[in-house]
Design a protein around this motif. Structure first.
Motif, mmCIF file in Angstrom:
data_model
loop_
_atom_site.group_PDB
_atom_site.id
_atom_site.type_symbol
_atom_site.label_atom_id
_atom_site.label_comp_id
_atom_site.label_asym_id
_atom_site.label_seq_id
_atom_site.Cartn_x
_atom_site.Cartn_y
_atom_site.Cartn_z
ATOM 1 N N MET A 1 0.859 -1.191 0.000
ATOM 2 C CA MET A 1 0.000 0.000 0.000
ATOM 3 C C MET A 1 0.893 1.238 0.000
ATOM 4 O O MET A 1 1.810 1.352 0.825
ATOM 5 N N LYS A 2 0.618 2.142 -0.909
ATOM 6 C CA LYS A 2 1.433 3.338 -1.075
ATOM 7 C C LYS A 2 1.467 4.168 0.213
ATOM 8 O O LYS A 2 0.425 4.437 0.809
ATOM 9 N N GLU A 3 2.694 4.535 0.611
ATOM 10 C CA GLU A 3 2.944 5.402 1.763
ATOM 11 C C GLU A 3 2.551 4.782 3.106
ATOM 12 O O GLU A 3 2.403 5.486 4.092
ATOM 13 N N PHE A 4 2.400 3.474 3.159
ATOM 14 C CA PHE A 4 2.127 2.777 4.415
ATOM 15 C C PHE A 4 3.250 1.799 4.691
ATOM 16 O O PHE A 4 3.703 1.098 3.781
ATOM 17 N N ILE A 5 3.667 1.728 5.942
ATOM 18 C CA ILE A 5 4.670 0.738 6.347
ATOM 19 C C ILE A 5 4.220 0.040 7.624
ATOM 20 O O ILE A 5 3.379 0.560 8.367
ATOM 21 N N PHE A 6 4.791 -1.131 7.842
ATOM 22 C CA PHE A 6 4.700 -1.823 9.117
ATOM 23 C C PHE A 6 6.066 -1.759 9.767
ATOM 24 O O PHE A 6 7.095 -1.914 9.088
ATOM 25 N N VAL A 7 6.090 -1.558 11.074
ATOM 26 C CA VAL A 7 7.325 -1.574 11.852
ATOM 27 C C VAL A 7 7.182 -2.700 12.862
ATOM 28 O O VAL A 7 6.211 -2.733 13.630
ATOM 29 N N SER A 8 8.139 -3.631 12.864
ATOM 30 C CA SER A 8 8.105 -4.733 13.828
ATOM 31 C C SER A 8 8.558 -4.236 15.192
ATOM 32 O O SER A 8 9.095 -3.134 15.334
ATOM 33 N N ALA A 9 8.381 -5.062 16.195
ATOM 34 C CA ALA A 9 8.673 -4.680 17.582
ATOM 35 C C ALA A 9 10.099 -4.177 17.776
ATOM 36 O O ALA A 9 10.343 -3.286 18.595
ATOM 37 N N ASP A 10 11.051 -4.705 17.031
ATOM 38 C CA ASP A 10 12.441 -4.239 17.155
ATOM 39 C C ASP A 10 12.575 -2.761 16.841
ATOM 40 O O ASP A 10 13.486 -2.099 17.335
ATOM 41 N N GLY A 11 11.686 -2.253 16.024
ATOM 42 C CA GLY A 11 11.776 -0.864 15.590
ATOM 43 C C GLY A 11 11.084 0.144 16.475
ATOM 44 O O GLY A 11 11.222 1.349 16.256
ATOM 45 N N TYR A 12 10.328 -0.326 17.470
ATOM 46 C CA TYR A 12 9.630 0.632 18.342
ATOM 47 C C TYR A 12 9.782 0.298 19.828
ATOM 48 O O TYR A 12 8.993 0.736 20.645
ATOM 49 N N GLN A 13 10.843 -0.436 20.169
ATOM 50 C CA GLN A 13 11.022 -0.824 21.571
ATOM 51 C C GLN A 13 11.162 0.364 22.506
ATOM 52 O O GLN A 13 10.564 0.390 23.563
ATOM 53 N N SER A 14 11.956 1.338 22.105
ATOM 54 C CA SER A 14 12.143 2.496 22.981
ATOM 55 C C SER A 14 11.068 3.544 22.680
ATOM 56 O O SER A 14 10.573 3.644 21.549
ATOM 57 N N ASP A 15 10.735 4.325 23.682
ATOM 58 C CA ASP A 15 9.770 5.405 23.475
ATOM 59 C C ASP A 15 10.321 6.441 22.498
ATOM 60 O O ASP A 15 9.558 7.021 21.727
ATOM 61 N N ALA A 16 11.645 6.649 22.511
ATOM 62 C CA ALA A 16 12.238 7.616 21.585
ATOM 63 C C ALA A 16 11.989 7.194 20.136
ATOM 64 O O ALA A 16 11.628 8.023 19.293
#
Length: 110
Positions: A77-92
């Motif tokens: 889907m254009k301009e949509f991504i999925f981020v797995s847990a490794d990519g959002y572990q920290s709040d930063a």
């Protein structure tokens, strides 16, 4: 569990204070989407973070090993991504993704 409710709560807690009034929530994709001025910005589908990213930043974003194209419909889907847990572990990191989603919504509002 249809979607990671802990991640959804982390998104709620990390939306910049000045943007809170712009956000609403809507159930979709079997998960939850956070709408910025009625434009989808970020969300949660199962354990993945879903983010809308402006086209100009897609190439750089796709170089992150935690990112893949959103293929919910079995097609990217254009301009949509999925981020797995490794990519959002920290709040930063989570705040960085939320900021990209807000940027996309603001651009589309113009």
């Amino acid at each position: 569990m249809a979607y990671n409710e802990d991640l959804a709560e982390r998104i709620r807690q990390n939306i910049p204070h000045e943007d809170l009034l712009h956000f609403t929530e809507k159930k979709m994709f079997g998960g939850i989407a956070f709408m910025y001025d009625d434009k989808m910005s970020v969300g949660v589908v199962k354990d993945d973070l879903m983010v809308r990213v402006i086209s100009d930043k897609m190439k750089k974003v796709m170089s992150d090993p935690a990112v893949r194209e959103m293929d919910f419909t079995k097609r990217p889907m254009k301009e949509f991504i999925f981020v797995s847990a490794d990519g959002y572990q920290s709040d930063a990191r989570l705040v960085e993704w939320i900021s990209l989603g807000i940027e996309h919504a603001r651009l589309k509002a113009k």
